[in-house]
Design a protein around this motif. Sequence first.
Motif, short mmCIF file in Angstrom:
data_model
loop_
_atom_site.label_atom_id
_atom_site.label_comp_id
_atom_site.label_asym_id
_atom_site.label_seq_id
_atom_site.Cartn_x
_atom_site.Cartn_y
_atom_site.Cartn_z
N TYR A 22 33.07 59.07 21.98
CA TYR A 22 31.75 59.35 21.45
C TYR A 22 30.94 58.06 21.39
O TYR A 22 31.38 57.06 20.85
CB TYR A 22 31.87 59.95 20.05
CG TYR A 22 30.55 60.24 19.42
CD1 TYR A 22 30.05 59.42 18.43
CD2 TYR A 22 29.80 61.34 19.81
CE1 TYR A 22 28.84 59.67 17.83
CE2 TYR A 22 28.59 61.61 19.22
CZ TYR A 22 28.11 60.77 18.23
OH TYR A 22 26.90 61.02 17.65
N GLU A 23 29.80 58.09 22.00
CA GLU A 23 28.95 56.92 22.00
C GLU A 23 27.63 57.25 21.34
O GLU A 23 27.01 58.26 21.65
CB GLU A 23 28.67 56.45 23.43
CG GLU A 23 29.88 55.95 24.16
CD GLU A 23 29.54 55.56 25.58
OE1 GLU A 23 29.77 54.40 25.91
OE2 GLU A 23 29.05 56.42 26.32
N ARG A 24 27.21 56.40 20.46
CA ARG A 24 25.90 56.57 19.85
C ARG A 24 24.85 55.96 20.75
O ARG A 24 25.10 55.00 21.46
CB ARG A 24 25.85 55.91 18.48
CG ARG A 24 26.68 56.63 17.47
CD ARG A 24 26.48 56.00 16.12
NE ARG A 24 27.26 56.73 15.16
CZ ARG A 24 26.74 57.49 14.22
NH1 ARG A 24 25.46 57.60 14.11
NH2 ARG A 24 27.51 58.13 13.40
N CYS A 25 23.69 56.52 20.66
CA CYS A 25 22.56 56.00 21.43
C CYS A 25 22.02 54.77 20.70
O CYS A 25 21.83 54.79 19.48
CB CYS A 25 21.50 57.09 21.53
SG CYS A 25 20.22 56.72 22.69
N GLU A 26 21.79 53.71 21.44
CA GLU A 26 21.26 52.50 20.82
C GLU A 26 19.87 52.74 20.29
O GLU A 26 19.13 53.58 20.78
CB GLU A 26 21.24 51.36 21.83
CG GLU A 26 22.61 50.89 22.24
CD GLU A 26 22.55 49.71 23.19
OE1 GLU A 26 21.52 49.02 23.23
OE2 GLU A 26 23.54 49.50 23.90
N ALA A 27 19.50 51.99 19.28
CA ALA A 27 18.20 52.17 18.63
C ALA A 27 17.05 51.95 19.61
O ALA A 27 16.06 52.69 19.58
CB ALA A 27 18.07 51.23 17.45
N ARG B 126 16.79 54.99 21.80
CA ARG B 126 16.29 56.10 21.00
C ARG B 126 14.78 55.97 20.79
O ARG B 126 14.04 56.94 20.94
CB ARG B 126 17.02 56.13 19.66
CG ARG B 126 16.62 57.26 18.77
CD ARG B 126 17.46 57.36 17.52
NE ARG B 126 17.68 56.09 16.86
CZ ARG B 126 18.86 55.61 16.51
NH1 ARG B 126 19.96 56.28 16.72
NH2 ARG B 126 18.96 54.44 15.92
N ILE C 138 21.10 63.57 27.12
CA ILE C 138 21.28 63.58 25.68
C ILE C 138 21.13 65.02 25.19
O ILE C 138 20.30 65.77 25.70
CB ILE C 138 20.24 62.67 24.99
CG1 ILE C 138 20.47 61.23 25.41
CG2 ILE C 138 20.30 62.79 23.48
CD1 ILE C 138 19.45 60.27 24.90
N ASN D 276 20.19 66.34 19.23
CA ASN D 276 20.10 64.96 18.74
C ASN D 276 18.64 64.50 18.69
O ASN D 276 18.21 63.86 17.74
CB ASN D 276 20.91 64.01 19.61
CG ASN D 276 22.39 64.26 19.48
OD1 ASN D 276 22.86 64.90 18.56
ND2 ASN D 276 23.14 63.76 20.44
N THR E 56 16.93 66.01 15.84
CA THR E 56 17.36 65.36 14.60
C THR E 56 16.62 64.05 14.40
O THR E 56 16.19 63.74 13.29
CB THR E 56 18.88 65.12 14.62
OG1 THR E 56 19.54 66.37 14.78
CG2 THR E 56 19.36 64.44 13.35
N TRP E 57 16.47 63.28 15.47
CA TRP E 57 15.73 62.02 15.37
C TRP E 57 14.29 62.28 14.92
O TRP E 57 13.77 61.58 14.06
CB TRP E 57 15.71 61.29 16.70
CG TRP E 57 17.05 60.90 17.24
CD1 TRP E 57 18.22 60.75 16.54
CD2 TRP E 57 17.36 60.62 18.59
NE1 TRP E 57 19.24 60.40 17.39
CE2 TRP E 57 18.74 60.31 18.66
CE3 TRP E 57 16.63 60.61 19.76
CZ2 TRP E 57 19.38 59.99 19.85
CZ3 TRP E 57 17.27 60.29 20.96
CH2 TRP E 57 18.63 59.98 20.98
#
Length: 83
Positions: free
Chosen positions: A11-16, A19, A42, A46, A49-50
């Motif tokens: 699982y990788e989070r999207c960098e700020a 985003r 993506i 998500n 949510t952002w």
Amino acid sequence: MDNIIRKRRPYERCEASVREAILHEISTSNLSIKAISDKYFINPRNVRTWLYRIRKSQEKSVSLSSERHEMENQAISVVESMA
């Protein structure tokens, strides 16, 4: 027979910065959330949510500034009544 085990990507989070770029593109283009999420691979949930979190933080900042403004007005009225 070769048994190939396919490992799942962690699982990788999207960098700020990514985003922010995606959210900027949503606000400036006529593309839908679905189209942009497909473009950047993506999940559309998500992105929603952002957007939800941004709206909530903006509402909080507006309410905090209005509360601060109200407190300043009360302080001014107290000082004026003392004079």
